[in-house]
Design a protein around this motif. Structure first.
Motif, PDB file in Angstrom:
ATOM      1  N   THR A  36       0.857  -1.182   0.000  1.00 34.47           N
ATOM      2  CA  THR A  36       0.000   0.000   0.000  1.00 34.47           C
ATOM      3  C   THR A  36       0.895   1.235   0.000  1.00 34.47           C
ATOM      4  O   THR A  36       2.041   1.171   0.455  1.00 34.47           O
ATOM      5  N   ALA A  37       0.364   2.338  -0.517  1.00 35.92           N
ATOM      6  CA  ALA A  37       1.198   3.546  -0.574  1.00 35.92           C
ATOM      7  C   ALA A  37       0.313   4.779  -0.491  1.00 35.92           C
ATOM      8  O   ALA A  37      -0.863   4.741  -0.906  1.00 35.92           O
ATOM      9  N   THR A  38       0.884   5.840   0.034  1.00 40.71           N
ATOM     10  CA  THR A  38       0.180   7.108   0.133  1.00 40.71           C
ATOM     11  C   THR A  38       1.132   8.237  -0.253  1.00 40.71           C
ATOM     12  O   THR A  38       2.287   8.248   0.187  1.00 40.71           O
ATOM     13  N   ARG A  39       0.664   9.124  -1.086  1.00 40.09           N
ATOM     14  CA  ARG A  39       1.402  10.378  -1.338  1.00 40.09           C
ATOM     15  C   ARG A  39       0.684  11.455  -0.542  1.00 40.09           C
ATOM     16  O   ARG A  39      -0.535  11.610  -0.632  1.00 40.09           O
ATOM     17  N   TYR A  40       1.451  12.218   0.203  1.00 41.17           N
ATOM     18  CA  TYR A  40       0.847  13.207   1.104  1.00 41.17           C
ATOM     19  C   TYR A  40       1.539  14.547   0.912  1.00 41.17           C
ATOM     20  O   TYR A  40       2.763  14.626   0.929  1.00 41.17           O
ATOM     21  N   GLU A  41       0.735  15.587   0.709  1.00 36.01           N
ATOM     22  CA  GLU A  41       1.282  16.942   0.555  1.00 36.01           C
ATOM     23  C   GLU A  41       0.478  17.875   1.438  1.00 36.01           C
ATOM     24  O   GLU A  41      -0.747  17.855   1.405  1.00 36.01           O
ATOM     25  N   ALA A  42       1.177  18.708   2.188  1.00 33.92           N
ATOM     26  CA  ALA A  42       0.483  19.701   3.016  1.00 33.92           C
ATOM     27  C   ALA A  42       1.168  21.051   2.819  1.00 33.92           C
ATOM     28  O   ALA A  42       2.386  21.124   2.690  1.00 33.92           O
ATOM     29  N   TYR A  43       0.334  22.085   2.772  1.00 30.75           N
ATOM     30  CA  TYR A  43       0.845  23.439   2.554  1.00 30.75           C
ATOM     31  C   TYR A  43       0.212  24.367   3.559  1.00 30.75           C
ATOM     32  O   TYR A  43      -1.006  24.340   3.756  1.00 30.75           O
ATOM     33  N   ALA A  44       1.046  25.208   4.169  1.00 26.47           N
ATOM     34  CA  ALA A  44       0.512  26.257   5.058  1.00 26.47           C
ATOM     35  C   ALA A  44       1.646  27.223   5.334  1.00 26.47           C
ATOM     36  O   ALA A  44       2.817  26.845   5.332  1.00 26.47           O
ATOM     37  N   ASP A  45       1.291  28.437   5.549  1.00 30.49           N
ATOM     38  CA  ASP A  45       2.310  29.447   5.849  1.00 30.49           C
ATOM     39  C   ASP A  45       2.607  29.395   7.347  1.00 30.49           C
ATOM     40  O   ASP A  45       2.350  30.339   8.085  1.00 30.49           O
ATOM     41  N   ALA A  92       4.278  -2.475   3.493  1.00 34.95           N
ATOM     42  CA  ALA A  92       4.171  -3.822   2.923  1.00 34.95           C
ATOM     43  C   ALA A  92       3.806  -4.795   4.031  1.00 34.95           C
ATOM     44  O   ALA A  92       4.342  -4.720   5.141  1.00 34.95           O
ATOM     45  N   TYR A  93       2.877  -5.669   3.711  1.00 34.96           N
ATOM     46  CA  TYR A  93       2.395  -6.670   4.672  1.00 34.96           C
ATOM     47  C   TYR A  93       2.680  -8.074   4.149  1.00 34.96           C
ATOM     48  O   TYR A  93       2.444  -8.375   2.975  1.00 34.96           O
ATOM     49  N   ARG A  94       3.129  -8.902   5.055  1.00 34.74           N
ATOM     50  CA  ARG A  94       3.243 -10.325   4.723  1.00 34.74           C
ATOM     51  C   ARG A  94       2.719 -11.111   5.921  1.00 34.74           C
ATOM     52  O   ARG A  94       2.998 -10.745   7.069  1.00 34.74           O
ATOM     53  N   TRP A  95       2.015 -12.168   5.659  1.00 32.84           N
ATOM     54  CA  TRP A  95       1.432 -12.952   6.765  1.00 32.84           C
ATOM     55  C   TRP A  95       1.150 -14.375   6.316  1.00 32.84           C
ATOM     56  O   TRP A  95       1.142 -14.666   5.121  1.00 32.84           O
ATOM     57  N   ASN A  96       0.957 -15.232   7.278  1.00 34.62           N
ATOM     58  CA  ASN A  96       0.607 -16.631   7.000  1.00 34.62           C
ATOM     59  C   ASN A  96       1.626 -17.267   6.041  1.00 34.62           C
ATOM     60  O   ASN A  96       1.253 -17.972   5.108  1.00 34.62           O
TER      61      ASN A  96
END
Lengths: 731, 731
Positions: B151-160, B250-254
């Motif tokens: 899974t992946a997320t791109r995150y952008e935040a802007y504030a002065d 990344a997930y791995r199981w079982n």
């Protein structure tokens, strides 16, 4: 197998200490004393060994939440479970430094006697301690029939040594764990919290149901010291050579000021003394047996068992008062202490003819729960009242609805018991204040359940009849016929469908039953329910217990004799009697149809189930309906008593092995003594005239009059095959 | 009602923050991302507000004991419940000293877009903090179709202002309590114990089922510091004016050595970068839509909904691999994460024609559970294999057997899915290694269940069909016909009884159904199961969901058109559609019988259930079968697709409101594009020749060939009355 000795006509005797825990538990049930209000399991005086402690106070229960893996609308959210009440039985003896424990040292004599006329449990012990002290103990225990709140014990110990007795009243005693049987009961640990305690009386309250119970205790005949704590009163006394004392306990619960009441009852009992209690007990029982005794010549086991059964039926009911008669009486915590249809269907007929006041009180208790039954009907979107499959105080406590809530027949069973009680007693006050409303409200239920087909014939879809190996069927004959009777009695007659298989020329237990797949009876793992999924049981022709056969006993008018004969043979071949409710009913119909030895075998199976049982254990309490079953098999079977049409009628006969059967019935203001011998039957009316029918002929006897008829010969027909042979009887 | 905006053809857009918790939960289901292996509920980036957190790893479950108020033989003793896995979604933003919380300050823009071609959830926020800071956030989330563990997320935040981000991987996060609905799922608190942890990867184990899961996380694009604890990895970064980063988990199981595998997958994803993941995602979906897309002109809501449904069906199945496809996919914990017959009956037909590999894998998963199914059959004293009503890894997890274990039809449903998959793919390897054995073992089950009457006709007694408002009936038509097909396919043909009511000239859903009492449909408290006891429901003519109607769709050969017409009218009047499985089936038959507007209404009801639902909530996960239902109603309903006899056939038609319906199917080596317009239908084969039937006439198209037929006119017949009007469609 318990250590019950040879059959005696008026006593049950144990001559050795039971060896296994299971045997001990069963003996504790057999030797239980009760008066319908209080029940004491037959635990030994000393706390160990012990199978399962038990002091049961009728309707003193704890509430528990029911959780379901997948809940549904109107599944009961709470259940009630009988709790082990404060226990006044324990008496511990110390001889010098050695505690008396029958499992140690040498037990040279162990005898316990349940005396069915005295109403006592007597115990005699001779024991040599590991250190060599020779000890004799004698104790007599009773639960007073005449004083509902009182129990008492006379205790005597002898040894050439210093003796110390600790006599206890103990609350929240430790209980062994439950068993792996779905029919076993829940065990409630530590049910009580303390309200108050002192050296005379303990006042406690169940933690969730908030029921208060007071237990008072005192000792006479010896000096002792008393200590108390929140969960305990202990009386300690010492002696040398001997020590003898009487212990009196009184319980009051579910009432205002139980503490004061318990003290008052205790004091009165102690003041009057143990001998007076013994005399009262015997007087009560003399009167009971005068109107209830059954004499059997030719089978001593049955003679003992029928009295044992009647005694326990009485113990379950005598002072139940406005409380239920549980399926296990007050002899154990089986079925969580619940009352089921057993009471109205199997127990009340016996009480109606042997102690009708008790039957009336039990039905008044049902009437007192009408509010809960009306609410339940509303919840089920039905009219009238829907009585619970199992309960203590009224609400439905069944957690498996296909064999609980769906068994709507319980409502017709209650109506049936009302009709029988009223016919036998003409108790107008009961009818006015309780009976009529029970009939009407159950009839209203059926009116909302029955639907009419195009021909105007009534049907009932999707209910469960008595046979618990079949569920959610349409037109169960038993339910239909009993509902029909219920509706007629309430003045709303509807004719209900009685499914019949024209091809096989037998009735269908429920619509389509005879077309279900056959069961493979080569499997003998009984009870089948512990080895087969309901899916498997429900969809095949295998029957746990008399269902259609019960219908033929309760509604003989709905079947011709030839139909009964074919039906009996067909269903006999498919019934495994995994319920103790089955054999007595099969005995009755077998007797009617002339299968006399088979009837005798089923009589024995019912009568000896708990007393000389093996396998089907009564360790968690006696099967009170089976206790009643011995009477049923004898009086309804061989006596041929029927009462479905408001008339008392007899068709007497004797199986080959019995040489005489005599029984007493109460009927309205009189009593009727019936004596059946191989060649003649004699009826004698007492106290008042009695009307009845003999082989269909009306007979009226004045008080004191008797009449004798020759016994019509009945050929003992070979019985149809059954997959599970009944208990054998010795030749 | 969630805040889903106007219908768009390729996206679902939320334009305001859901106000109630219920709406939030539903939105979390709608905006869930999954690849069949991993599922992320559409929780916001920041941990609050949150309806129900959810990170689901297919077949990562905990075991719980099942306790019954009254247990029975072979009642399952344990159940499996999906757990909330380590959660890599949370990203908390701080602006100066103020935490970003959309419930505070002023939210001037909130938009989330589920892009059905990009396979992403994009979020755009404009927010003024209580202190006046103006903040913009943009995030893009994906669960990779091509990399099952990532899974992946791109995150952008802007504030002065100074910005701080805390990005978490958190284990055993707090969950809100369950709801008062028997269909709701159990909540397992704190399912995990820690095996190891460091700044890169957490290794945990479920406490009872002992399943190990590794979760690795990393961040790129910004510098940060990492801390870790047994239940937590936290990456903290700061910036001023803006902060942007990509987060990879990344997930791995079982499996063996999940920790190393997870690290490897994480590193590969981070190395390739977010843009590559985006490209892979779109490529995967382009290929999917090429063979699966459905185009609908004339009803934009349906156009959006059918793609939304197909997208979620794909998300439930794409990389499920040798794991089940749960009834809720991986979008929520409803039904405890269990797989039911929904998969084979409602989901696999769609996948068979749109993404057959997934259908094959799902059936291979069933095959992998054959051991448990054989054991269950033994336990039930049946032959062959008895597959569970609900399960995660194979054992029966149903705690209410009349609507679980008794629904034996699930076995025929599996066989039906095998046949369909094999016919559509000619996948000989599957048939040799899995399919044949599934057919044979389910047929062996039926051989031990079916019994023959004197005429040699087969019957099945005491089972439950699809309609859960009827249980334990004899000769349920659906079960009988599906079992018949199952037996025939395994080479053991038996003709099974199909009950028919000669008087009413309709089929009985089960034996005697049409003679049961009528239901009073003036009651509108739906779903009825929350307001009526099963006792009431089971014994009357009220139907939860298509049962006989489903049989008429699955086995059209067993009914004449006139029978279908009469049956449809009869059962339409008694079906309340309290199951989401009902409307798509009713849509199909309504379309076949010419009730075109009614079919459109049922199509809408199924298609819009979750997307624009009200009442029947998808808050604990989407109804994946209903997602599939839009395709079913369109392709099988208006396309008239049938495949029961091994042939692909069409009888196309259009309801008044639709001006064009086009769909693509995969069939063996080719693809078939079908375009229905008011005056004509065009079939076009791609990649390989395709054989099919049009109105019963055989057609063979070479690859690239197309053929057009005039559309046979179908009058839109008035629909028969139904107690519960379907969803209305705008004119």
């Amino acid at each position: 197998m318990s250590e019950v000795g040879a059959a005696e006509p008026w006593a049950v005797r144990e001559t050795a200490l039971p060896r296994s825990e299971e045997d001990l538990r069963q003996a504790e049930s057999i030797f239980a004393l009760a008066n319908g209000h209080i029940g004491l399991r037959g635990n030994l005086d000393e706390p160990h060994p012990c199978g399962m402690p038990g002091t049961f106070l009728n309707s003193l229960y704890e509430e528990r939440e029911i959780t379901y893996p997948e809940a549904g609308y109107a599944f009961p959210e709470r259940t009630q479970t009988v709790v082990n009440a404060p226990n006044a039985k324990p008496i511990t003896l110390r001889v010098g430094d050695e505690p008396f424990d029958p499992r140690t040292g040498t037990l040279t004599r162990h005898e316990r006697v349940l005396d069915l006329r005295a109403g006592t449990l007597t115990r005699e012990v001779e024991w040599t301690s590991p250190g060599g002290a020779e000890v004799r103990i004698r104790s007599v225990r009773l639960v007073s029939f005449q004083r509902p709140s009182v129990t008492a014990t006379r205790y005597e110990a002898y040894a050439d040594a210093p003796l110390t007795v600790e006599s206890d009243l103990v609350v929240n005693e430790e209980l062994p764990g439950g068993r792996d049987d779905p029919r076993a009961s829940a065990i409630i640990e530590d049910p009580f919290e303390t309200i108050s305690y002192d050296r005379d009386v303990l006042l406690h309250r169940t933690k969730t149901s908030r029921l208060e119970v007071a237990a008072a205790v005192t000792h006479t005949g010896a000096e002792g010291t008393v200590s108390s704590s929140p969960l305990h009163i202990r009386w300690t006394a010492t002696g040398h050579g001997s020590i003898t004392f009487d212990k009196f306990a009184a319980y009051r619960w579910n009432e205002t000021d139980p503490r004061e009441q318990a003290l008052k009852d205790r004091d009165a009992a102690a003041r009057d003394g143990f001998d007076v209690l013994l005399d009262e007990q015997r007087a009560y029982l003399d009167d009971f047996w005068d109107g209830a005794d059954v004499e059997v010549d030719g089978d001593p086991d049955i003679q003992q068992a029928v009295r044992f059964g009647l005694f326990h039926v009485l113990q379950a009911a005598a002072q139940a008062g406005p409380h239920p008669i549980p399926a296990k009486g007050l002899t154990g915590n089986g079925y969580d202490g619940h009352t089921l249809w057993d009471t109205e269907t199997y127990v009340l007929p016996v009480l109606t003819y042997t102690h009708p006041d008790c039957a009336g009180m039990a039905l008044r208790w049902r009437h007192s729960t009408l509010g809960a039954a009306r609410s339940r009907a509303r919840e089920l979107r039905l009219d009238g009242a829907s009585f619970p499959w199992r309960t203590i105080s009224g609400p439905e406590c069944s957690g498996y609805w296909p064999a609980g809530t769906a068994a709507l027949h319980v409502n017709a069973d209650i109506a049936d018991a009302v009709l029988r009680y009223y016919q036998a007693t003409c108790d107008e006050d009961f009818m006015r204040t309780a009976g009529r409303e029970l009939l009407d409200e159950t009839a209203r239920l059926w009116q909302s359940v029955v639907y009419l087909d195009e021909q105007g014939l009534g049907h009932i879809a999707g209910v469960t009849g008595p046979d618990e190996y079949t569920a959610l069927m349409d037109d169960n004959i038993y339910t239909n016929l009993m509902a029909e009777q219920n509706l007629r009695a309430a003045g709303s007659p509807v004719r209900l469908h009685v499914p019949y298989d024209e091809q096989r020329q037998v009735h269908d237990q429920s619509a389509g039953f005879t077309r279900l797949p056959a069961w493979d009876f080569s499997d003998e793992d009984y009870p089948l329910m512990l080895h087969h999924h309901y899916l498997n049981l429900y969809r095949k022709q295998v029957i746990k217990q008399a269902d259609l056969v019960l219908a033929m006993v309760k509604r003989p008018d709905a079947f011709t004799t030839e139909q009964k004969r074919r039906n009996f043979a067909y269903y006999e071949a498919r019934t495994v009697r995994d319920s103790s409710l089955s054999a007595p009913v099969q005995a009755v119909l077998a007797a009617e149809l002339g299968h006399l030895t088979r009837a005798h075998e089923y009589l024995a199976e019912a009568a000896l189930l708990d007393l000389r049982g093996s396998g089907e254990s009564g360790g968690d309490g006696l099967h009170i309906a089976a206790c009643a079953g011995a009477w049923t098999a004898l009086v309804m079977g061989f006596g041929g008593l029927r009462d479905h049409d408001g008339r008392l009628s007899f068709v007497p006969r004797l199986p080959p092995r019995l040489t005489r059967l005599a029984f007493h019935l109460r009927w309205r203001d009189g009593r009727l003594a019936v004596t059946i011998k191989p060649d003649a039957v004699t009826y004698e009316a007492k106290h008042a005239p009695v009307d009845f029918h003999h082989h269909g002929d009306h007979v009226r006897l004045a008080a004191g009059e008797r009449v004798t008829y020759p016994l019509e010969p009945v050929e003992d027909l070979p019985a149809p095959p059954t997959p599970r042979p009944p208990r054998t009887i010795s030749a």
